[in-house]
Design a protein around this motif. Structure first.
Motif, short mmCIF file in Angstrom:
data_model
loop_
_atom_site.label_atom_id
_atom_site.label_comp_id
_atom_site.label_asym_id
_atom_site.label_seq_id
_atom_site.Cartn_x
_atom_site.Cartn_y
_atom_site.Cartn_z
N TRP A 78 0.84 -1.21 0.00
CA TRP A 78 0.00 0.00 0.00
C TRP A 78 0.86 1.25 0.00
O TRP A 78 0.63 2.18 -0.75
CB TRP A 78 -0.81 0.05 1.28
N ARG A 79 1.84 1.27 0.90
CA ARG A 79 2.67 2.47 1.08
C ARG A 79 3.46 2.77 -0.19
O ARG A 79 3.55 3.92 -0.61
CB ARG A 79 3.62 2.30 2.27
N CYS A 81 2.64 1.97 -3.18
CA CYS A 81 1.65 2.47 -4.14
C CYS A 81 1.31 3.92 -3.84
O CYS A 81 1.36 4.78 -4.72
CB CYS A 81 0.40 1.59 -4.09
N TYR A 82 0.97 4.20 -2.61
CA TYR A 82 0.56 5.54 -2.19
C TYR A 82 1.68 6.57 -2.42
O TYR A 82 1.42 7.71 -2.80
CB TYR A 82 0.15 5.53 -0.72
N ASP A 83 2.92 6.16 -2.21
CA ASP A 83 4.06 7.07 -2.40
C ASP A 83 4.36 7.32 -3.88
O ASP A 83 5.13 8.22 -4.20
CB ASP A 83 5.31 6.51 -1.74
N ALA A 100 0.68 9.14 -7.22
CA ALA A 100 0.79 9.02 -5.77
C ALA A 100 -0.42 9.64 -5.09
O ALA A 100 -1.06 10.55 -5.62
CB ALA A 100 2.06 9.72 -5.29
N GLY A 101 -0.73 9.11 -3.91
CA GLY A 101 -1.71 9.76 -3.05
C GLY A 101 -3.14 9.28 -3.13
O GLY A 101 -4.01 9.85 -2.48
N ASP A 102 -3.43 8.22 -3.88
CA ASP A 102 -4.80 7.72 -3.99
C ASP A 102 -4.96 6.45 -3.17
O ASP A 102 -4.72 5.34 -3.65
CB ASP A 102 -5.16 7.48 -5.45
N THR A 103 -5.35 6.60 -1.92
CA THR A 103 -5.49 5.46 -1.02
C THR A 103 -6.40 4.39 -1.58
O THR A 103 -6.05 3.20 -1.60
CB THR A 103 -6.03 5.92 0.35
N CYS A 106 -5.07 2.39 -4.44
CA CYS A 106 -4.03 1.47 -3.95
C CYS A 106 -4.66 0.24 -3.28
O CYS A 106 -4.14 -0.87 -3.42
CB CYS A 106 -3.08 2.20 -3.01
#
Length: 144
Positions: A78-79, A81-83, A100-103, A106
């Motif tokens: 997840w991290r 992906c999020y980064d 980046a940034g789409d929880t 991800c």
């Protein structure tokens, strides 16, 4: 934290011993999960880490029984992906809009390996439903 709870409830009902994604391709399963039958589970644990796609997560056989390791691996995915460091996503179906940034995207990527495709969106909806109902606090969940 509640998004994690909602996803783990969907994936394994919070049982590290949970397995999923049965297959007849024995090479797709960790050797310890290959039994005497003609099928075996590809995925194991709280986050349902899938051996065929995440074999590095099984470098040590005890990873199958370790809930801490399973969750750590799941959410390191997840991290990343999020980064925004999973640049390979741009090369798969739906991935041209990866950023980046789409929880939630991800979360869907964990399930489908694709960026906001229909299966990913379906999975996101199921996790969001668990989140909305706080299923981990219900009597059905607590009863196992």
């Amino acid at each position: 934290e509640d998004v994690v709870r909602a996803q783990v409830a969907l994936e394994s009902w919070w049982y590290q011993t949970a397995t999923g994604d049965p297959t007849s391709d024995l090479a797709a399963c960790h050797p310890l999960l290959r039994g005497e039958s003609s099928t075996c589970p590809e995925s194991v644990g709280l986050g349902q880490v899938r051996f065929a796609y995440h074999s590095v997560a099984f470098a040590h056989d005890n990873a199958i029984a370790s809930s801490a390791y399973n969750v750590d691996y799941t959410y390191s995915f997840w991290r990343s992906c999020y980064d925004g460091s999973m640049t390979w996503v741009r090369d798969v179906e739906g991935g041209s809009s990866y950023a980046a940034g789409d929880t939630w995207a991800c979360v869907g990527l964990w399930y489908s390996g694709r960026w906001l495709t229909p299966p990913a969106r379906s999975y996101i909806d199921a996790v969001q439903q668990n989140l909305s109902s706080r299923v981990w606090e219900t009597s059905d969940f607590l009863a196992g």
